[in-house]
Write an enzyme that holds these catalytic residues in place. Structure first.
Site, PDB file in Angstrom:
ATOM      1  N   GLY A   1      -2.610 -11.635   0.733  1.00 41.69           N
ATOM      2  CA  GLY A   1      -2.608 -12.989   1.246  1.00 41.69           C
ATOM      3  C   GLY A   1      -2.609 -13.992   0.105  1.00 41.69           C
ATOM      4  O   GLY A   1      -3.078 -13.698  -0.992  1.00 41.69           O
ATOM      5  N   SER A   2      -2.095 -15.192   0.367  1.00 38.74           N
ATOM      6  CA  SER A   2      -2.172 -16.267  -0.621  1.00 38.74           C
ATOM      7  C   SER A   2      -3.519 -16.974  -0.501  1.00 38.74           C
ATOM      8  O   SER A   2      -4.329 -16.647   0.364  1.00 38.74           O
ATOM      9  CB  SER A   2      -1.009 -17.238  -0.421  1.00 38.74           C
ATOM     10  OG  SER A   2       0.212 -16.589  -0.708  1.00 38.74           O
ATOM     11  N   GLY A   3      -3.749 -17.940  -1.381  1.00 39.40           N
ATOM     12  CA  GLY A   3      -5.013 -18.674  -1.384  1.00 39.40           C
ATOM     13  C   GLY A   3      -5.938 -18.240  -2.508  1.00 39.40           C
ATOM     14  O   GLY A   3      -7.036 -18.764  -2.641  1.00 39.40           O
ATOM     15  N   HIS A   4      -5.478 -17.259  -3.318  1.00 38.78           N
ATOM     16  CA  HIS A   4      -6.292 -16.731  -4.417  1.00 38.78           C
ATOM     17  C   HIS A   4      -5.759 -17.164  -5.783  1.00 38.78           C
ATOM     18  O   HIS A   4      -6.111 -16.568  -6.801  1.00 38.78           O
ATOM     19  CB  HIS A   4      -6.310 -15.205  -4.370  1.00 38.78           C
ATOM     20  CG  HIS A   4      -6.737 -14.647  -3.057  1.00 38.78           C
ATOM     21  ND1 HIS A   4      -7.952 -14.935  -2.516  1.00 38.78           N
ATOM     22  CD2 HIS A   4      -6.099 -13.823  -2.176  1.00 38.78           C
ATOM     23  CE1 HIS A   4      -8.064 -14.304  -1.333  1.00 38.78           C
ATOM     24  NE2 HIS A   4      -6.953 -13.634  -1.112  1.00 38.78           N
TER      25      HIS A   4
ATOM     26  N   HIS B   1     -12.031 -14.638   1.283  1.00 39.93           N
ATOM     27  CA  HIS B   1     -11.203 -15.112   2.394  1.00 39.93           C
ATOM     28  C   HIS B   1     -12.017 -15.988   3.329  1.00 39.93           C
ATOM     29  O   HIS B   1     -11.793 -16.003   4.535  1.00 39.93           O
ATOM     30  CB  HIS B   1     -10.649 -13.939   3.189  1.00 39.93           C
ATOM     31  CG  HIS B   1      -9.839 -13.007   2.367  1.00 39.93           C
ATOM     32  ND1 HIS B   1     -10.389 -11.900   1.771  1.00 39.93           N
ATOM     33  CD2 HIS B   1      -8.537 -13.039   2.004  1.00 39.93           C
ATOM     34  CE1 HIS B   1      -9.427 -11.273   1.082  1.00 39.93           C
ATOM     35  NE2 HIS B   1      -8.313 -11.946   1.209  1.00 39.93           N
TER      36      HIS B   1
ATOM     37  N   ASP C   1      -3.878  -5.056   4.161  1.00 38.69           N
ATOM     38  CA  ASP C   1      -3.137  -4.804   2.924  1.00 38.69           C
ATOM     39  C   ASP C   1      -2.887  -3.313   2.732  1.00 38.69           C
ATOM     40  O   ASP C   1      -1.776  -2.891   2.385  1.00 38.69           O
ATOM     41  CB  ASP C   1      -3.921  -5.332   1.706  1.00 38.69           C
ATOM     42  CG  ASP C   1      -3.775  -6.841   1.529  1.00 38.69           C
ATOM     43  OD1 ASP C   1      -2.863  -7.434   2.114  1.00 38.69           O
ATOM     44  OD2 ASP C   1      -4.600  -7.430   0.788  1.00 38.69           O
TER      45      ASP C   1
ATOM     46  N   LYS D   1      -5.664  -4.493  -2.973  1.00 40.08           N
ATOM     47  CA  LYS D   1      -7.076  -4.768  -2.726  1.00 40.08           C
ATOM     48  C   LYS D   1      -7.486  -4.100  -1.411  1.00 40.08           C
ATOM     49  O   LYS D   1      -6.692  -4.031  -0.470  1.00 40.08           O
ATOM     50  CB  LYS D   1      -7.315  -6.282  -2.677  1.00 40.08           C
ATOM     51  CG  LYS D   1      -6.890  -6.984  -3.986  1.00 40.08           C
ATOM     52  CD  LYS D   1      -7.426  -8.394  -4.148  1.00 40.08           C
ATOM     53  CE  LYS D   1      -7.017  -9.382  -3.094  1.00 40.08           C
ATOM     54  NZ  LYS D   1      -5.572  -9.452  -2.780  1.00 40.08           N
TER      55      LYS D   1
END
Lengths: 324, 324
Positions: A54-57, A216, A110, A105
């Site tokens: 996921g993005s946001g990291h 998250h 994932d 991860k």
């Protein structure tokens, strides 16, 4: 808290366009897909490294694409696993004839989607191996442990092994050694806010903190009264040290995205002081935003037990925007 | 919002200790003073560059000490000018026999204290020149304009001129050329919180933003309803472009400390798109946290009009933790 964006549904698309246009010398993308690829494509004869989620990291994972680290980062929607089809495109772009290692991860989505992509790639004749990062000790059972900031050390060290021309099985062995030696735990004084809903990941009163947060928006495992940073770091280090034998470590003090750099250095000061008192030798250190959770305000501490092999790979040259 | 620190009065002390211990290969300090000095001291025959001011802007200014940029950063208390005595120590440490250039942001306290330090240094036989950075166009009168993120470009470009062996007057000329060519403006959706009081710099309702914020918790000049980032960037760019003639620029999209990197790249995407439509050629760009205001959530845009001379210096090698 408001989000700076055009529309939530364009968040990742616009971010990928921004990353690629900001670093035209380092990156390319393909067919408008949310993939960040090493400029110039796969290196022939080198094992390809692919990570993502996921993005946001950010800067993870896109910021670690470059010589000496990753060949491709696959960017899912915010906090959402990318699809197998998209991961497959990343694998194909990273494959230079020597196979591809997936650094994943430990999250159910994932793990499942990268596994499906691996099977699809194998059908196309690409040799693929996978390692699962599970450095977050907030959860007791190893199978449940999440991949967090320690993932960046796997990228760096396995990336150096691949850049040194090691074959796929050897790059995988090095990655698994880093994973076995790496533990992290995090805390937060303020949550992050989801782009779609604008809602905080959790509600926290002033003077409270969460220990054992995820990346998250998940709340932590314990809610406590806020303590001085010296006490917080002592408590987190005690948990980390219980799981480790060796005394030679790389330390990563990672910001969660909304933490001032000044506070991260203050944290590093107390982490270093406590480890030194405890007889631990800090061989290398990193302080900054490496694996974030949007604008969460907090930090994580990662310890990676190292020997000469891992230090040599850690010190190898790298050319990315996210790692230094 | 709680601050992660031991005690407010130790904030800068602990931060400086953390910075120096985190980067022992790059930095040293002296006599326990809040100074970040280039490891190995002044370079004989090179013009020394000194900057600094209040802390809370990290990685500025400490993160720009290193080969190709600054020789010393003087760290005042948070958002508070350092004393003339402390600045004098920085000047003495940076002096390698070829004089020292002070790069000062245009705030009354900084201008006064750096001027007093200059006079003290001259009494000790050190040739000192000063440039005042005033890139923030939020305020109309040039004399009132504050030094903000554009200061980092002055550090980089003047630093390269000094590293190239240019004499003091020439380094000063280059720095003044950058200052004359550089304009910035910022916005925020959430304030920063003062370490001493824990109070926000300003109160902002959800769905509001401040345009023209400073980097010390000052509120902006206008409060507006939050708009999509595309509209915000168009509005800020219009203000910036009104002040500039040339069409070749370096763009800096600077995070204020609490802004996710994903949002900064989204912002960069729309900035780049708008500039390209406007016929502006982006020669180089930077996106990230360069000049922050603790955990303020927002960004600034800086445009620096460039020619071959400035680009050559901008591209010169640099070895710091804050600039890449």
């Amino acid at each position: 808290m408001e989000k700076l964006m055009q529309q939530a549904k364009h968040y990742v698309r616009d971010m990928v366009l921004g990353i690629v246009s900001a670093h035209p010398d380092l990156y390319e993308t393909r067919d408008g897909l949310p993939l960040i690829l090493r400029k110039g494509g796969a290196i022939q004869g080198k094992v390809g490294l692919v990570s993502g989620g996921g993005s946001g990291h950010e800067p993870a994972h896109a910021g670690y694409v470059g010589d000496g680290m990753l060949d491709a980062a696959v960017c899912g929607e915010v906090f959402t696993s990318p699809t197998p089809d998209l991961i497959l495109e990343g694998i194909k772009a990273a494959h230079g004839g020597a196979g591809v290692l997936l650094i994943v991860k430990n999250y159910a989505g994932d793990v499942m989607n990268f596994e499906m992509a691996k099977e699809l790639a194998e059908l196309e004749g690409i040799e693929v191996e996978t390692v699962i990062v599970n450095d977050d000790i907030a959860l007791p059972a190893t199978s449940e442990r999440r991949g967090v900031a320690g993932t960046v050390l796997v990228h760096k060290i396995a990336g150096a092994a691949a850049a040194a021309g090691q074959p796929l099985q050897e790059v995988k062995r090095v990655a698994e050694k880093v994973i076995a030696n790496t533990r992290s735990i995090g805390m937060a004084v303020a949550p992050c806010y989801m782009p779609e809903s604008g809602k905080p990941g959790f509600d926290l009163s002033p003077h409270e903190m969460e220990i054992g947060i995820g990346i998250h928006g998940e709340k932590g495992l314990e809610r406590k009264s806020l303590a001085p940073v010296q006490e917080i770091t002592a408590q987190l280090l005690q948990k980390l040290r219980q799981e480790m034998q060796g005394n030679d470590v790389i330390v990563l003090v990672n910001g969660m995205g909304g933490t001032p750099l000044s506070e991260l250095y203050i944290t590093y000061h107390y982490v270093a002081e406590a480890l030194q008192k405890d007889g631990v030798s800090i061989k290398r250190s990193l302080t900054g935003n490496y694996m974030t959770a949007l604008e969460m305000h907090g930090f994580s501490i990662t310890l990676c037990q190292v020997d000469d092999e891992l230090i040599t790979y850690f010190d190898a040259p790298v050319h990315t925007v996210g790692f230094r």
